[in-house]
Structure formats: structure tokens, C-alpha cells
Design a protein around this motif. Structure first.
Motif, mmCIF file in Angstrom:
data_model
loop_
_atom_site.group_PDB
_atom_site.id
_atom_site.type_symbol
_atom_site.label_atom_id
_atom_site.label_comp_id
_atom_site.label_asym_id
_atom_site.label_seq_id
_atom_site.Cartn_x
_atom_site.Cartn_y
_atom_site.Cartn_z
ATOM 1 N N ASP A 1 0.826 -1.210 0.000
ATOM 2 C CA ASP A 1 0.000 0.000 0.000
ATOM 3 C C ASP A 1 0.865 1.266 0.000
ATOM 4 O O ASP A 1 0.722 2.152 0.836
ATOM 5 N N LEU A 2 1.782 1.312 -0.960
ATOM 6 C CA LEU A 2 2.695 2.450 -1.105
ATOM 7 C C LEU A 2 2.366 3.213 -2.374
ATOM 8 O O LEU A 2 1.762 2.677 -3.305
ATOM 9 N N ASP A 3 2.783 4.448 -2.423
ATOM 10 C CA ASP A 3 2.656 5.240 -3.639
ATOM 11 C C ASP A 3 3.760 4.798 -4.601
ATOM 12 O O ASP A 3 4.954 4.917 -4.286
ATOM 13 N N ALA A 4 3.384 4.281 -5.759
ATOM 14 C CA ALA A 4 4.351 3.723 -6.712
ATOM 15 C C ALA A 4 5.329 4.767 -7.227
ATOM 16 O O ALA A 4 6.513 4.472 -7.414
ATOM 17 N N THR A 5 4.882 5.993 -7.449
ATOM 18 C CA THR A 5 5.769 7.040 -7.963
ATOM 19 C C THR A 5 6.843 7.382 -6.937
ATOM 20 O O THR A 5 8.027 7.468 -7.269
ATOM 21 N N THR A 6 6.440 7.549 -5.697
ATOM 22 C CA THR A 6 7.404 7.850 -4.634
ATOM 23 C C THR A 6 8.369 6.686 -4.453
ATOM 24 O O THR A 6 9.583 6.882 -4.338
ATOM 25 N N LEU A 7 7.825 5.476 -4.422
ATOM 26 C CA LEU A 7 8.673 4.296 -4.246
ATOM 27 C C LEU A 7 9.684 4.182 -5.381
ATOM 28 O O LEU A 7 10.866 3.936 -5.143
ATOM 29 N N PHE A 8 9.246 4.361 -6.624
ATOM 30 C CA PHE A 8 10.179 4.290 -7.748
ATOM 31 C C PHE A 8 11.266 5.350 -7.607
ATOM 32 O O PHE A 8 12.447 5.066 -7.804
ATOM 33 N N THR A 9 10.881 6.567 -7.249
ATOM 34 C CA THR A 9 11.849 7.661 -7.146
ATOM 35 C C THR A 9 12.941 7.339 -6.126
ATOM 36 O O THR A 9 14.132 7.473 -6.424
ATOM 37 N N VAL A 10 12.555 6.922 -4.929
ATOM 38 C CA VAL A 10 13.574 6.674 -3.901
ATOM 39 C C VAL A 10 14.384 5.419 -4.226
ATOM 40 O O VAL A 10 15.599 5.390 -4.014
ATOM 41 N N LEU A 11 13.730 4.410 -4.753
ATOM 42 C CA LEU A 11 14.443 3.180 -5.066
ATOM 43 C C LEU A 11 15.449 3.398 -6.197
ATOM 44 O O LEU A 11 16.607 3.008 -6.084
ATOM 45 N N TRP A 12 15.014 4.027 -7.276
ATOM 46 C CA TRP A 12 15.917 4.240 -8.420
ATOM 47 C C TRP A 12 17.044 5.202 -8.041
ATOM 48 O O TRP A 12 18.188 4.993 -8.430
ATOM 49 N N ALA A 13 16.728 6.227 -7.249
ATOM 50 C CA ALA A 13 17.772 7.157 -6.803
ATOM 51 C C ALA A 13 18.802 6.418 -5.955
ATOM 52 O O ALA A 13 20.016 6.644 -6.088
ATOM 53 N N PHE A 14 18.336 5.544 -5.079
ATOM 54 C CA PHE A 14 19.267 4.772 -4.257
ATOM 55 C C PHE A 14 20.143 3.866 -5.121
ATOM 56 O O PHE A 14 21.367 3.821 -4.955
ATOM 57 N N ILE A 15 19.525 3.135 -6.044
ATOM 58 C CA ILE A 15 20.303 2.227 -6.899
ATOM 59 C C ILE A 15 21.330 3.017 -7.710
ATOM 60 O O ILE A 15 22.498 2.627 -7.798
ATOM 61 N N GLN A 16 20.909 4.138 -8.279
ATOM 62 C CA GLN A 16 21.851 4.964 -9.038
ATOM 63 C C GLN A 16 22.990 5.457 -8.152
ATOM 64 O O GLN A 16 24.161 5.339 -8.508
#
Length: 190
Positions: free
Chosen positions: A143-158
Motif C-alpha cells: 500500500d505504497l505510492d508507486a511514484t514515490t517508491l520508484f523515485t527513492v528506489l531508483w535514486a538509491f540504486i543509481q
């Protein structure tokens, strides 16, 4: 095979050889130092013949990014699991390992202008499409916001991949796993 089919096959083969050579050359010198003439020489063709397939360096880089993204995307797909969090951890491990072994390819994959342009979702980028799909599954599950989750996850991986690639950080599998687990608390819907 007709003459026309033979010519089409040679054109396709030459284009694929140029893209392969571009990926290899990027691995050696980086995307920012890639030249069409060096790629053409690596394929045994003249630089003007290269322009028959790619009007400029940016088009060749875009084709190399697409090929690399598809290749890494296939390797990432093999890491998909029933739990999207495990899948994303597998993808992150793949990219951080790539940062250690092929930092210039990782730079093309994550930080080149073509890669950054693909973030808007309009470009063809198989790896990013796979990550977005797993993020959507994880967001729905927690039950997370997909846009926020993608942003933090991709930023972390990068960021983490870049730190490992430059030697500013040492690859720590526990840190990677713990950070990926923490993402399940980011972006909770109100």
C-alpha cells in the motif's frame, strides 16, 4: 534469398555489429568518449559507412543503450521472484555488481543523456520497464505510492552503484538488503 533480402540482412548485420562494437567501446573508454570513427574501425568499415546506419553519435549511443538495457533486462528478469521486494533486491545486486565490473557500462545504462531521458517513460528501456513493473507490484503489496517508491528506489540504486563504481563505497550486501527493506516504509499512503 533474393538480392534485396541479402542486402537487408547485410544492413541489419552491420548495424548490429556497430551497436555491439559501440557497447564494447563504451566499456573501454566511456560513453562520453565514444566516436563513430573508432566504432567503424572496430567493425572494419569506413566512418562514412557508419553514417549510413546512424546519422550521428547520439543515435548510435541510443541504440547501444537500448541493446545494453535489453541485455541487462534479460539478466534482471532471471532474478524475478514471487515477492517483488526480492526481485528488486536481485536487480539492485545485479547493478551494483555491474558497477564493480563494468563501471563505464553502468554509466551508460544509468547516467547517459539517453538513459536520463528514458526516465520520463517515453523511451524504450527494457531494464527500466522491468523495474517499474516490480515497483508497481511492491507498491500494491505494501500500500505504497508507486511514484514515490520508484523515485527513492531508483535514486538509491543509481547513487549506491555510482559510489561503488568510483570506489567511494564498498559493496555491502547487508546494507543493500537493509536499505531495500526500508523502502517498504517510504511512501505509505495516508
Amino acid at each position: 534469398m533474393t538480392r534485396s533480402e541479402d542486402g537487408d540482412k547485410r544492413t541489419t548485420d552491420t548495424r548490429e555489429r556497430l551497436v555491439s562494437a559501440a557497447v564494447e567501446r563504451v566499456d573501454e573508454v566511456g560513453w562520453d568518449r565514444l566516436s563513430l570513427s573508432a566504432v567503424a574501425r572496430a567493425c572494419g568499415i569506413s566512418p562514412p559507412a557508419c553514417y549510413k546506419h546512424f546519422p550521428d553519435r547520439e543515435h548510435l549511443l541510443a541504440a547501444a543503450l537500448l541493446a545494453l538495457s535489453a541485455q541487462v533486462g534479460r539478466r534482471a528478469r532471471a532474478r524475478l521472484r514471487p515477492d517483488p521486494q526480492d526481485s528488486l533486491l536481485g536487480v539492485a545486486r545485479l547493478l551494483v555488481t555491474m558497477a564493480q565490473e563494468h563501471p563505464r557500462l553502468l554509466d551508460l545504462l544509468l547516467f547517459s543523456p539517453a538513459a536520463l531521458a528514458a526516465l520520463d517513460g517515453t523511451g524504450r528501456y527494457p531494464l527500466l520497464d522491468l523495474v517499474r513493473g516490480e515497483v508497481a507490484r511492491m507498491a500494491a503489496r505494501h500500500d505504497l505510492d508507486a511514484t514515490t517508491l520508484f523515485t527513492v528506489l531508483w535514486a538509491f540504486i543509481q547513487g549506491y552503484s555510482r559510489l561503488v563504481a568510483t570506489g567511494a563505497a564498498t559493496y555491502d550486501t547487508d546494507l543493500l538488503r537493509q536499505t531495500m527493506n526500508a523502502f517498504t516504509t517510504i511512501g505509505k499512503r495516508p
